[in-house]
Design a protein around this motif. Sequence first.
Motif, PDB file in Angstrom:
ATOM      1  N   ASN A 188       0.834  -1.202   0.000  1.00 29.66           N
ATOM      2  CA  ASN A 188       0.000   0.000   0.000  1.00 29.66           C
ATOM      3  C   ASN A 188       0.875   1.261   0.000  1.00 29.66           C
ATOM      4  OD1 ASN A 188       0.861   0.492   2.655  1.00 29.66           O
ATOM      5  ND2 ASN A 188      -0.884  -0.593   3.533  1.00 29.66           N
ATOM      6  N   GLU A 189       0.233   2.394   0.012  1.00 32.08           N
ATOM      7  CA  GLU A 189       0.955   3.665  -0.075  1.00 32.08           C
ATOM      8  C   GLU A 189       1.891   3.878   1.120  1.00 32.08           C
ATOM      9  OE1 GLU A 189       2.451   6.632  -2.093  1.00 32.08           O
ATOM     10  OE2 GLU A 189       0.930   5.291  -2.902  1.00 32.08           O
ATOM     11  N   SER A 190       1.465   3.479   2.309  1.00 34.01           N
ATOM     12  CA  SER A 190       2.316   3.621   3.502  1.00 34.01           C
ATOM     13  C   SER A 190       3.574   2.785   3.366  1.00 34.01           C
ATOM     14  CB  SER A 190       1.560   3.203   4.761  1.00 34.01           C
ATOM     15  OG  SER A 190       0.496   4.070   5.005  1.00 34.01           O
TER      16      SER A 190
ATOM     17  N   ARG B 256       4.926   1.753   0.510  1.00 32.33           N
ATOM     18  CA  ARG B 256       5.754   2.355  -0.545  1.00 32.33           C
ATOM     19  C   ARG B 256       6.581   3.518   0.018  1.00 32.33           C
ATOM     20  NH1 ARG B 256       4.612  -0.088  -5.060  1.00 32.33           N
ATOM     21  NH2 ARG B 256       2.494  -0.704  -5.528  1.00 32.33           N
ATOM     22  N   LYS B 257       5.942   4.335   0.845  1.00 30.01           N
ATOM     23  CA  LYS B 257       6.648   5.468   1.453  1.00 30.01           C
ATOM     24  C   LYS B 257       7.782   4.947   2.348  1.00 30.01           C
ATOM     25  CE  LYS B 257       6.066   9.603   4.218  1.00 30.01           C
ATOM     26  NZ  LYS B 257       6.152   9.689   5.635  1.00 30.01           N
TER      27      LYS B 257
ATOM     28  N   SER C 296       8.357   6.253   9.589  1.00 29.85           N
ATOM     29  CA  SER C 296       7.693   5.373   8.626  1.00 29.85           C
ATOM     30  C   SER C 296       7.782   3.907   9.059  1.00 29.85           C
ATOM     31  CB  SER C 296       8.316   5.511   7.236  1.00 29.85           C
ATOM     32  OG  SER C 296       7.974   6.750   6.668  1.00 29.85           O
TER      33      SER C 296
END
Length: 118
Positions: free
Chosen positions: A8-10, A12-13, A109
Amino acid sequence: MQHAEKINESMRKAIEECMSCSALCEETISYCMDMPGTMMDAADLRMMMDCAAVTRTCADMMCRTSPWHAELCAMCARICGACADMCEKMPRDAQLSRLARACRSCAQSCTSMAGAAA
């Protein structure tokens, strides 16, 4: 579920932050080694080496959606925090300040990733 859907985007970050932090650690190690009258001792250099290695490995494990990634993310966050603390002891050095910021961001993160999988 497709592999791409698991990341998900988290995540990926976090992967991007880990890779960026690893590269900046390596760059900073070289920078410190090339400085005349270096302000870093062997323990500081080892800390940056450990941070570079764990962030790179953490990114790799997230990329392959390893079931162990959350545990490594927790460890990565602790090591990044320790590296940032070490860098912040020399606040007037721009390179070390950049690394401290990258480590803090990566730690945040990774902490999120560790908590999300718990």
